[in-house]
Design a protein around this motif. Sequence first.
Motif, PDB file in Angstrom:
ATOM      1  N   GLU A 145      40.675  34.799  83.077  1.00 44.41           N
ATOM      2  CA  GLU A 145      41.195  35.494  81.898  1.00 44.41           C
ATOM      3  C   GLU A 145      40.071  35.738  80.882  1.00 44.41           C
ATOM      4  OE1 GLU A 145      44.708  33.620  80.281  1.00 44.41           O
ATOM      5  OE2 GLU A 145      44.465  34.787  78.439  1.00 44.41           O
ATOM      6  N   ARG A 146      39.223  34.701  80.707  1.00 47.36           N
ATOM      7  CA  ARG A 146      38.128  34.850  79.746  1.00 47.36           C
ATOM      8  C   ARG A 146      37.107  35.901  80.214  1.00 47.36           C
ATOM      9  NH1 ARG A 146      35.787  33.360  75.314  1.00 47.36           N
ATOM     10  NH2 ARG A 146      33.543  33.086  75.238  1.00 47.36           N
ATOM     11  N   ALA A 147      36.812  35.901  81.518  1.00 45.69           N
ATOM     12  CA  ALA A 147      35.861  36.895  82.047  1.00 45.69           C
ATOM     13  C   ALA A 147      36.393  38.307  81.789  1.00 45.69           C
ATOM     14  CB  ALA A 147      35.619  36.659  83.531  1.00 45.69           C
ATOM     15  N   MET A 148      37.699  38.487  82.021  1.00 50.61           N
ATOM     16  CA  MET A 148      38.317  39.802  81.778  1.00 50.61           C
ATOM     17  C   MET A 148      38.197  40.179  80.307  1.00 50.61           C
ATOM     18  SD  MET A 148      40.173  40.960  84.493  1.00 50.61           S
ATOM     19  CE  MET A 148      41.889  41.292  84.433  1.00 50.61           C
ATOM     20  N   GLN A 149      38.519  39.214  79.431  1.00 48.38           N
ATOM     21  CA  GLN A 149      38.472  39.482  77.982  1.00 48.38           C
ATOM     22  C   GLN A 149      37.067  39.867  77.548  1.00 48.38           C
ATOM     23  OE1 GLN A 149      39.785  35.907  76.133  1.00 48.38           O
ATOM     24  NE2 GLN A 149      41.951  36.501  76.173  1.00 48.38           N
ATOM     25  N   LEU A 150      36.081  39.112  78.057  1.00 51.32           N
ATOM     26  CA  LEU A 150      34.689  39.384  77.657  1.00 51.32           C
ATOM     27  C   LEU A 150      34.248  40.764  78.131  1.00 51.32           C
ATOM     28  CD1 LEU A 150      33.149  35.868  78.318  1.00 51.32           C
ATOM     29  CD2 LEU A 150      33.164  37.069  76.127  1.00 51.32           C
ATOM     30  N   LEU A 151      34.619  41.093  79.363  1.00 52.23           N
ATOM     31  CA  LEU A 151      34.215  42.411  79.877  1.00 52.23           C
ATOM     32  C   LEU A 151      34.935  43.527  79.121  1.00 52.23           C
ATOM     33  CD1 LEU A 151      33.809  41.343  83.565  1.00 52.23           C
ATOM     34  CD2 LEU A 151      32.077  42.561  82.255  1.00 52.23           C
ATOM     35  N   GLU A 152      36.128  43.234  78.661  1.00 55.69           N
ATOM     36  CA  GLU A 152      36.847  44.205  77.833  1.00 55.69           C
ATOM     37  C   GLU A 152      36.125  44.366  76.489  1.00 55.69           C
ATOM     38  OE1 GLU A 152      41.290  44.185  76.250  1.00 55.69           O
ATOM     39  OE2 GLU A 152      41.108  43.815  78.407  1.00 55.69           O
ATOM     40  N   THR A 153      35.741  43.228  75.888  1.00 59.01           N
ATOM     41  CA  THR A 153      35.034  43.261  74.594  1.00 59.01           C
ATOM     42  C   THR A 153      33.783  44.131  74.665  1.00 59.01           C
ATOM     43  OG1 THR A 153      35.764  41.027  74.150  1.00 59.01           O
ATOM     44  CG2 THR A 153      33.908  41.789  72.843  1.00 59.01           C
TER      45      THR A 153
END
Length: 275
Positions: A145-153
């Motif tokens: 979930e964090r990897a997805m969020q960071l790549l979204e950011t």
Amino acid sequence: MAGHEGIVKPLGEPVIQIRHLGKSYVIPGSNERITALKDIHLASDSEFLPIRKGEFVILRGPSGGGKTSLLNILGTIDTCSEGHIEILDEVIKHNANDVFLSDLRLRRIGFVFQTFNLLATMSAFENVELPMAIAGKLSVGERRERAMQLLETVGLADRLTHLPSELSGGEQQRATIARALANNPDILLLDEPTGDLDTVNTIDIMNLLLKINQENQTTCVMVTHNPDVECYADRLLYLQDGRFVRQVFNRIQTPLFLEDYQEYLKKRDAEKLVS
Ligand SMILES: Nc1ncnc2c1ncn2[C@@H]1O[C@H](COP(=O)(O)OP(=O)(O)OP(=O)(O)O)[C@@H](O)[C@H]1O
């Protein structure tokens, strides 16, 4: 000499202090040493003040002045020859323990280099997830979930499965920044992060770094040869012949706007042609 008080943005406690630091390199196959840094002192009893939480510092100066040597020591990927540094209350001398240093790096320091240094056989998503897997703090679900969020950011939500070779230079650098942020570091160290990028991507990356710096209070220390991005810093520290020679505080960090910057570059190039 102006202190931090000139800066409008609120800064936190000191997170990087440097005390009488020196660095010399042994030239392989000879007894000669090259001195890269001499008596670097960044502390409250110095004209050059400690770096505080949330501060964005740009290191500038001529080639060979010692910028990368200093950044590598701050990042604990190299050791000093004399003196010591204090990173987030940890005193680090030349004989610091390797296991302690690698743990400090993994948990609290993020790196971004000019060459993007992504693992070639892993997707953008896997590259970002890896430091979290190594740190072992989050469950598989949490780190995904964090990897997805960071790549979204960083604007790469639609590039998750791409290999580094399938990303543009700017996209690779954004993935590198997402990876550097994976373990929520206190300090981000950046060595020429826009050195290989064109104007559009330079502004894109600098604006992203500014957002991370201001929204997360991530302390940033960045080496660059590009004077045009100095406006992003709270403070400029100039290194020459292995010493700090000057510092300038910017009251306010100011982002560049692409169209204005391109116009300025056009005019500058035209003036160069005339002169
Ligand atoms: N691994 C090394 N072995 C020997 N000498 C080195 C090494 N790394 C750096 N130096 C020397 O230390 C001095 C400072 O180099 P450093 O790379 O820190 O400067 P810099 O300001 O980052 O330069 P640039 O802007 O060109 O990247 C130079 O004289 C350089 O040749």
